[in-house]
Design a protein around this motif. Sequence first.
Motif, PDB file in Angstrom:
ATOM      1  N   TRP A   1      11.084 -12.781 -15.425  1.00  0.00           N
ATOM      2  CA  TRP A   1      10.808 -12.606 -13.999  1.00  0.00           C
ATOM      3  C   TRP A   1       9.478 -11.885 -13.859  1.00  0.00           C
ATOM      4  CZ3 TRP A   1      12.684 -14.406  -9.535  1.00  0.00           C
ATOM      5  CH2 TRP A   1      13.970 -14.948  -9.503  1.00  0.00           C
ATOM      6  N   TYR A   2       8.637 -12.452 -12.962  1.00  0.00           N
ATOM      7  CA  TYR A   2       7.361 -11.845 -12.646  1.00  0.00           C
ATOM      8  C   TYR A   2       7.325 -11.547 -11.150  1.00  0.00           C
ATOM      9  CZ  TYR A   2       5.147 -13.211 -17.110  1.00  0.00           C
ATOM     10  OH  TYR A   2       4.798 -13.348 -18.433  1.00  0.00           O
ATOM     11  N   VAL A   3       6.496 -10.558 -10.777  1.00  0.00           N
ATOM     12  CA  VAL A   3       6.278 -10.239  -9.374  1.00  0.00           C
ATOM     13  C   VAL A   3       4.781 -10.319  -9.074  1.00  0.00           C
ATOM     14  CG1 VAL A   3       6.164  -7.740  -9.821  1.00  0.00           C
ATOM     15  CG2 VAL A   3       6.686  -8.568  -7.519  1.00  0.00           C
ATOM     16  N   GLN A   4       4.476 -10.837  -7.892  1.00  0.00           N
ATOM     17  CA  GLN A   4       3.079 -10.937  -7.474  1.00  0.00           C
ATOM     18  C   GLN A   4       2.919 -10.267  -6.108  1.00  0.00           C
ATOM     19  OE1 GLN A   4       1.530 -14.878  -6.578  1.00  0.00           O
ATOM     20  NE2 GLN A   4      -0.483 -14.339  -7.401  1.00  0.00           N
ATOM     21  N   SER A   5       2.245  -9.147  -6.087  1.00  0.00           N
ATOM     22  CA  SER A   5       1.931  -8.485  -4.825  1.00  0.00           C
ATOM     23  C   SER A   5       0.748  -9.199  -4.181  1.00  0.00           C
ATOM     24  CB  SER A   5       1.602  -7.013  -5.072  1.00  0.00           C
ATOM     25  OG  SER A   5       2.725  -6.358  -5.621  1.00  0.00           O
ATOM     26  N   PRO A   6       0.603  -9.074  -2.864  1.00  0.00           N
ATOM     27  CA  PRO A   6      -0.472  -9.804  -2.173  1.00  0.00           C
ATOM     28  C   PRO A   6      -1.841  -9.549  -2.791  1.00  0.00           C
ATOM     29  CG  PRO A   6       1.043  -8.849  -0.592  1.00  0.00           C
ATOM     30  CD  PRO A   6       1.467  -8.329  -1.940  1.00  0.00           C
ATOM     31  N   GLY A   7      -2.548 -10.629  -3.073  1.00  0.00           N
ATOM     32  CA  GLY A   7      -3.899 -10.529  -3.609  1.00  0.00           C
ATOM     33  C   GLY A   7      -3.981 -10.122  -5.064  1.00  0.00           C
ATOM     34  N   GLN A   8      -2.852 -10.094  -5.750  1.00  0.00           N
ATOM     35  CA  GLN A   8      -2.833  -9.653  -7.145  1.00  0.00           C
ATOM     36  C   GLN A   8      -2.383 -10.768  -8.075  1.00  0.00           C
ATOM     37  OE1 GLN A   8      -3.853  -6.461  -7.944  1.00  0.00           O
ATOM     38  NE2 GLN A   8      -4.327  -6.313  -5.755  1.00  0.00           N
ATOM     39  N   GLY A   9      -2.532 -10.505  -9.370  1.00  0.00           N
ATOM     40  CA  GLY A   9      -1.975 -11.412 -10.363  1.00  0.00           C
ATOM     41  C   GLY A   9      -0.492 -11.141 -10.548  1.00  0.00           C
ATOM     42  N   LEU A  10       0.100 -11.761 -11.548  1.00  0.00           N
ATOM     43  CA  LEU A  10       1.533 -11.610 -11.797  1.00  0.00           C
ATOM     44  C   LEU A  10       1.780 -10.456 -12.763  1.00  0.00           C
ATOM     45  CD1 LEU A  10       1.316 -14.587 -10.725  1.00  0.00           C
ATOM     46  CD2 LEU A  10       3.313 -15.065 -12.143  1.00  0.00           C
ATOM     47  N   GLN A  11       2.819  -9.691 -12.455  1.00  0.00           N
ATOM     48  CA  GLN A  11       3.212  -8.582 -13.320  1.00  0.00           C
ATOM     49  C   GLN A  11       4.609  -8.856 -13.857  1.00  0.00           C
ATOM     50  OE1 GLN A  11       3.778  -4.811 -11.293  1.00  0.00           O
ATOM     51  NE2 GLN A  11       3.622  -3.652 -13.176  1.00  0.00           N
TER      52      GLN A  11
ATOM     53  N   HIS B   1      13.042  -1.266  -1.560  1.00  0.00           N
ATOM     54  CA  HIS B   1      12.030  -0.410  -0.934  1.00  0.00           C
ATOM     55  C   HIS B   1      10.987  -1.302  -0.276  1.00  0.00           C
ATOM     56  CE1 HIS B   1       8.564   2.466  -0.977  1.00  0.00           C
ATOM     57  NE2 HIS B   1       9.533   3.311  -0.665  1.00  0.00           N
ATOM     58  N   TRP B   2      10.299  -0.773   0.744  1.00  0.00           N
ATOM     59  CA  TRP B   2       9.298  -1.582   1.453  1.00  0.00           C
ATOM     60  C   TRP B   2       8.238  -2.111   0.486  1.00  0.00           C
ATOM     61  CZ3 TRP B   2       4.256  -0.188   1.013  1.00  0.00           C
ATOM     62  CH2 TRP B   2       3.999   1.148   0.671  1.00  0.00           C
ATOM     63  N   SER B   3       7.949  -1.347  -0.563  1.00  0.00           N
ATOM     64  CA  SER B   3       6.915  -1.762  -1.514  1.00  0.00           C
ATOM     65  C   SER B   3       7.353  -2.943  -2.388  1.00  0.00           C
ATOM     66  CB  SER B   3       6.531  -0.588  -2.416  1.00  0.00           C
ATOM     67  OG  SER B   3       7.649  -0.131  -3.146  1.00  0.00           O
ATOM     68  N   ASP B   4       8.611  -3.331  -2.292  1.00  0.00           N
ATOM     69  CA  ASP B   4       9.078  -4.490  -3.061  1.00  0.00           C
ATOM     70  C   ASP B   4       8.701  -5.820  -2.409  1.00  0.00           C
ATOM     71  OD1 ASP B   4      12.103  -2.697  -3.841  1.00  0.00           O
ATOM     72  OD2 ASP B   4      10.318  -2.968  -5.095  1.00  0.00           O
TER      73      ASP B   4
ATOM     74  N   VAL C   1      10.543  -7.325   3.562  1.00  0.00           N
ATOM     75  CA  VAL C   1      11.417  -6.167   3.708  1.00  0.00           C
ATOM     76  C   VAL C   1      11.250  -5.609   5.120  1.00  0.00           C
ATOM     77  CG1 VAL C   1      12.013  -3.888   2.839  1.00  0.00           C
ATOM     78  CG2 VAL C   1      11.207  -5.658   1.260  1.00  0.00           C
ATOM     79  N   GLN C   2      12.351  -5.573   5.845  1.00  0.00           N
ATOM     80  CA  GLN C   2      12.340  -5.029   7.211  1.00  0.00           C
ATOM     81  C   GLN C   2      12.601  -3.536   7.183  1.00  0.00           C
ATOM     82  OE1 GLN C   2      15.391  -7.272   9.215  1.00  0.00           O
ATOM     83  NE2 GLN C   2      13.922  -8.710  10.091  1.00  0.00           N
ATOM     84  N   PRO C   3      11.902  -2.784   8.024  1.00  0.00           N
ATOM     85  CA  PRO C   3      12.143  -1.330   8.053  1.00  0.00           C
ATOM     86  C   PRO C   3      13.533  -0.998   8.597  1.00  0.00           C
ATOM     87  CG  PRO C   3      10.500  -1.976   9.696  1.00  0.00           C
ATOM     88  CD  PRO C   3      10.827  -3.211   8.926  1.00  0.00           C
TER      89      PRO C   3
END
Lengths: 114, 113
Positions: free
Chosen positions: A35-45, A82-85, A112-114
């Motif tokens: 499993w990889y995650v990609q935050s906006p504007g970033q590569g895959l982690q 978390h919102w950062s997810d 993620v909704q607050p």
Amino acid sequence: AQSVTQPDIHITVSEGASLELRCNYSYGATPYLFWYVQSPGQGLQLLLKYFSGDTLVQGIKGFEAEFKRSQSSFNLRKPSVHWSDAAEYFCAVGARGATNKLIFGTGTLLAVQP
Amino acid sequence: DVKVTQSSRYLVKRTGEKVFLECVQDMDHENMFWYRQDPGLGLRLIYFSYDVKMKEKGDIPEGYSVSREKKERFSLILESASTNQTSMYLCASSPTGFNQPQHFGDGTRLSIL
């Protein structure tokens, strides 16, 4: 042929709620799964990986995934989001061989909704 | 930590131009990969290289070529850019051997006008 299916294109959860992202694979033997995650504007982690042994694997950022051979699944879970997810999540299966090619799913976009 | 660096985050080129996308990794990895990422299609492998001067086609090599003259550098070349090559391009590297994950750069968002 190997393939990966992520049936959910987009998922919205509330902050603090639990999360499960689905991944199904097609492979003729015991797969290597990622499993990889990609935050906006970033590569895959890389979040986590499974090769053998314990079917429940722990990853970074509080994520875990469970390999279920009978269901050809490798679902990603987190008990409290978390919102950062908020990001796009990709499941991948590894092709056997020294080149370590990966077959990726089409991704699930998590809001993620607050 | 593994560092995979792509030379440009954003690039705008014109139809018909020859375009070079550069990728450098600092961990002495044998394998390097180029993907393109499009909404709803995930990541699709364009080319990969498992050693210097060695390359293999991926799933969508048409319209692209690659060069690997040094172990740390893997270049993607669009021979004659077309608008349908507007996309996000991701480079990755991994060591040889089973079970090795790929490490990704931050991507180059390429627009062909």
